[in-house]
Scaffold this motif. Structure first.
Motif, PDB file in Angstrom:
ATOM      1  N   PHE A   1       6.958  -0.183  13.926  1.00 35.12           N
ATOM      2  CA  PHE A   1       7.873  -0.742  13.135  1.00 35.12           C
ATOM      3  C   PHE A   1       8.066   0.037  11.711  1.00 35.12           C
ATOM      4  CE2 PHE A   1       6.558  -3.966  16.383  1.00 35.12           C
ATOM      5  CZ  PHE A   1       7.823  -4.491  16.674  1.00 35.12           C
ATOM      6  N   ALA A   2       9.363  -0.192  11.392  1.00 33.74           N
ATOM      7  CA  ALA A   2       9.537   0.273   9.967  1.00 33.74           C
ATOM      8  C   ALA A   2      10.270  -1.161   9.232  1.00 33.74           C
ATOM      9  CB  ALA A   2      10.393   1.471   9.849  1.00 33.74           C
ATOM     10  N   LEU A   3       9.815  -1.342   8.079  1.00 30.06           N
ATOM     11  CA  LEU A   3      10.613  -2.249   7.389  1.00 30.06           C
ATOM     12  C   LEU A   3      11.494  -1.952   6.528  1.00 30.06           C
ATOM     13  CD1 LEU A   3      10.561  -5.433   6.830  1.00 30.06           C
ATOM     14  CD2 LEU A   3       8.768  -5.004   4.763  1.00 30.06           C
ATOM     15  N   ASP A   4      12.840  -2.190   6.725  1.00 28.86           N
ATOM     16  CA  ASP A   4      13.868  -1.652   5.926  1.00 28.86           C
ATOM     17  C   ASP A   4      14.200  -2.046   4.607  1.00 28.86           C
ATOM     18  OD1 ASP A   4      16.161   0.263   5.838  1.00 28.86           O
ATOM     19  OD2 ASP A   4      17.327  -1.491   6.604  1.00 28.86           O
ATOM     20  N   ASP A   5      14.705  -1.246   3.711  1.00 29.21           N
ATOM     21  CA  ASP A   5      15.395  -1.661   2.377  1.00 29.21           C
ATOM     22  C   ASP A   5      14.418  -2.572   1.524  1.00 29.21           C
ATOM     23  OD1 ASP A   5      17.613  -0.367   2.872  1.00 29.21           O
ATOM     24  OD2 ASP A   5      18.971  -2.184   3.407  1.00 29.21           O
ATOM     25  N   VAL A   6      13.153  -2.065   1.481  1.00 25.04           N
ATOM     26  CA  VAL A   6      12.239  -2.753   0.525  1.00 25.04           C
ATOM     27  C   VAL A   6      12.636  -2.169  -0.936  1.00 25.04           C
ATOM     28  CG1 VAL A   6       9.957  -2.896  -0.151  1.00 25.04           C
ATOM     29  CG2 VAL A   6      10.359  -2.667   2.225  1.00 25.04           C
ATOM     30  N   ALA A   7      12.817  -3.242  -1.930  1.00 31.29           N
ATOM     31  CA  ALA A   7      13.135  -2.821  -3.403  1.00 31.29           C
ATOM     32  C   ALA A   7      12.194  -3.655  -4.172  1.00 31.29           C
ATOM     33  CB  ALA A   7      14.317  -3.070  -3.638  1.00 31.29           C
ATOM     34  N   GLY A   8      11.263  -4.388  -3.606  1.00 36.77           N
ATOM     35  CA  GLY A   8      10.305  -4.966  -4.544  1.00 36.77           C
ATOM     36  C   GLY A   8       9.313  -5.940  -3.687  1.00 36.77           C
ATOM     37  N   GLU A   9       8.398  -6.620  -4.312  1.00 42.27           N
ATOM     38  CA  GLU A   9       7.445  -7.597  -3.758  1.00 42.27           C
ATOM     39  C   GLU A   9       8.310  -8.825  -3.584  1.00 42.27           C
ATOM     40  OE1 GLU A   9       4.588  -6.616  -2.716  1.00 42.27           O
ATOM     41  OE2 GLU A   9       3.649  -5.284  -4.025  1.00 42.27           O
ATOM     42  N   SER A  10       8.085  -9.480  -2.359  1.00 42.24           N
ATOM     43  CA  SER A  10       8.545 -10.552  -1.988  1.00 42.24           C
ATOM     44  C   SER A  10       7.824 -11.292  -1.013  1.00 42.24           C
ATOM     45  CB  SER A  10      10.086 -10.371  -1.493  1.00 42.24           C
ATOM     46  OG  SER A  10      10.112  -9.969  -0.388  1.00 42.24           O
ATOM     47  N   ALA A  11       8.086 -12.642  -0.977  1.00 45.28           N
ATOM     48  CA  ALA A  11       7.331 -13.378   0.216  1.00 45.28           C
ATOM     49  C   ALA A  11       7.510 -12.901   1.779  1.00 45.28           C
ATOM     50  CB  ALA A  11       7.618 -14.877   0.358  1.00 45.28           C
ATOM     51  N   THR A  12       8.777 -12.313   1.883  1.00 44.49           N
ATOM     52  CA  THR A  12       9.307 -11.724   3.290  1.00 44.49           C
ATOM     53  C   THR A  12       8.609 -10.415   3.393  1.00 44.49           C
ATOM     54  OG1 THR A  12      11.238 -12.783   3.134  1.00 44.49           O
ATOM     55  CG2 THR A  12      11.148 -10.910   4.429  1.00 44.49           C
ATOM     56  N   VAL A  13       8.361  -9.735   2.391  1.00 45.99           N
ATOM     57  CA  VAL A  13       7.642  -8.502   2.491  1.00 45.99           C
ATOM     58  C   VAL A  13       6.204  -8.473   2.627  1.00 45.99           C
ATOM     59  CG1 VAL A  13       7.078  -6.347   1.214  1.00 45.99           C
ATOM     60  CG2 VAL A  13       9.614  -7.080   1.022  1.00 45.99           C
ATOM     61  N   GLU A  14       5.839  -9.473   2.017  1.00 44.80           N
ATOM     62  CA  GLU A  14       4.301  -9.912   2.319  1.00 44.80           C
ATOM     63  C   GLU A  14       4.147 -10.229   3.409  1.00 44.80           C
ATOM     64  OE1 GLU A  14       0.681 -12.460  -0.060  1.00 44.80           O
ATOM     65  OE2 GLU A  14       2.729 -12.478  -0.784  1.00 44.80           O
ATOM     66  N   ALA A  15       4.828 -11.136   4.239  1.00 41.97           N
ATOM     67  CA  ALA A  15       4.425 -11.676   5.441  1.00 41.97           C
ATOM     68  C   ALA A  15       4.544 -10.366   6.656  1.00 41.97           C
ATOM     69  CB  ALA A  15       5.447 -12.728   5.734  1.00 41.97           C
ATOM     70  N   LEU A  16       5.660  -9.767   6.463  1.00 40.51           N
ATOM     71  CA  LEU A  16       5.963  -8.643   7.471  1.00 40.51           C
ATOM     72  C   LEU A  16       5.130  -7.177   7.391  1.00 40.51           C
ATOM     73  CD1 LEU A  16       9.876  -9.017   7.724  1.00 40.51           C
ATOM     74  CD2 LEU A  16       8.246  -9.721   9.202  1.00 40.51           C
TER      75      LEU A  16
END
Length: 426
Positions: free
Chosen positions: A132-147
């Protein structure tokens, strides 16, 4: 490949034909730190919209999977990996198993919420061998931290972050078990900064933007090829062509190597330049010379070479489709496509390049001003490369009387040709 599809899943994949026929395929290159092609992101876009909009994620994902499974992923991306966008619906559906787990990286869109069901599904698919790749990361967030813990690649969108915040973001995201990918890299300066920050992969068209160097001269070996192309354009005598080839050992060696590959189909070994020229024929010789301009060390995984040959073959096929009675139109189309990136290759202005080689006015107008039918087709391909929907793309299709379904079929044929060529010369 995973488990077979259920009847319900098959219905999800099979788009209604009028809807499916509206799509075109954008294949965006992904490079490693050595500037070699390692993957493509596959993006389906709607060719019949009258203003730019994002195509529905589930339909687009289903279209990618349906067409890729119909054609075979190898024909779409060759030896490279494929990044395929998936939204929540696509992720949770059975049709995801139609994608080969050793050939794709599933790109989790920013719209995906990390619910318990989604996280369980990601774990299940990882156990089945998917990455998997996580798309369009532009900063820290709860969603980014969970995935993040379930991701193999983190894609950072350079256009969504402030200029000075990239170093801190890169430091916070760096993980020995994950690769950082910088997307929308448009300048060499952006590429160098991301290299310094430890990014592993790069997506964007910085490599195809001409960086004009004052006083830069075209290399002698490249001038030799352009002189040969001039001779072919002037329909010179075969003996003159042969003499010109023999004057350059690199061209001679590469020619003999080419004609002794299965792609050419010679039934016995060819050891002389004269015989090689006869076997290859002038039309194929001209194409091979145009491609050879981009080859450095006979490596075909150069993104600029892949892009130029794909442009050339796509333009050839499109011109053959829109001008079926004019065989020469297809050959001219191939020339325009191949030459369209020579300013980036040589770091010399296109006007200066065209002063070195004798080209038709139609070719000059297309390359300098994107004018005429050849200019329209070249502009169409440029829009497709960047996955741009909208009025300009739709207008060109209508002007050329080219149906999106026909465009898609021609794209597939071009990809197959380029992949086959790469396989035999690699």
């Amino acid at each position: 490949m995973g488990k077979p599809m259920t009847a319900v899943a098959q219905n999800e994949v099979q788009l209604p034909m009028p809807y499916a026929n509206q799509f075109f395929l954008a294949r965006q290159p992904i490079l490693n730190r050595s500037q070699r092609l390692v993957a493509y992101e596959l993006l389906y876009r709607n060719a019949e919209v009258h203003e730019a909009r994002v195509t529905d994620g589930t339909h687009a994902t289903a279209s990618v999977i349906a067409h890729a499974s119909e054609l075979g992923m190898e024909q779409v991306v060759g030896d490279q990996l494929a990044f395929v966008n998936v939204d929540t619906t696509g992720l949770m559906s059975d049709f995801i198993h139609f994608l080969p787990n050793d050939k794709v990286i599933l790109e989790v869109l920013e719209s995906v919420e990390p619910t318990p069901e989604v996280l369980n599904r990601l774990r299940e698919l990882k156990q089945a061998g998917y990455k998997f790749a996580l798309d369009d990361v532009a900063g820290e967030s709860a969603t980014v931290e969970a995935l993040r813990p379930l991701m193999d690649v983190i894609k950072v969108d350079l256009k969504q972050i402030e200029r000075g915040s990239l170093p801190a973001l890169a430091r916070s995201l760096r993980n020995p078990n994950q690769k950082l990918l910088a997307e929308k890299v448009e300048t060499v300066e952006e590429f160098r900064e991301c290299m310094d920050l430890g990014f592993e992969y790069f997506q964007g068209y910085y490599f195809a933007r001409p960086v004009i160097l004052s006083g830069k001269k075209i290399a002698p070996s490249q001038l030799s090829i352009m002189k040969l192309l001039d001779l072919l354009n002037r329909d010179a005598d075969q003996r003159e062509v042969e003499r010109s080839v023999k004057h350059d050992p690199l061209i001679s060696l590469n020619l003999l190597r080419l004609v002794n590959t299965p792609a050419v189909g010679a039934r016995f070994r060819i050891n002389s330049v004269g015989h090689a020229l006869i076997v290859l024929g002038r039309r194929q010789l001209q194409r091979w010379l145009q491609i050879l301009l981009y080859v450095k060390g006979a490596e075909f995984d150069s993104p600029l070479l892949q892009m130029a040959t794909t442009r050339g073959k796509t333009m050839e096929l499109v011109m053959g489709h829109v001008r079926p009675a004019e065989k020469v139109a297809a050959d001219i189309g191939f020339t325009v496509g191949i030459m369209s990136l020579m300013d980036a290759l040589f770091s010399v202005r296109m006007g200066e390049i065209l002063d070195c080689v004798n080209v038709l006015d139609e070719v000059r107008d297309a390359l300098l001003h994107r004018e005429g039918d050849y200019g329209d087709v070249l502009r169409l391909i440029e829009l497709i490369e960047r996955a741009q929907e909208g009025q300009e793309l739709t207008g060109i299709l209508h002007k050329l009387e080219l149906a999106p379904s026909a465009l898609y079929a021609l794209q597939r044929e071009a990809f197959e040709w380029v992949n086959e060529y790469a396989h035999h010369v690699a």
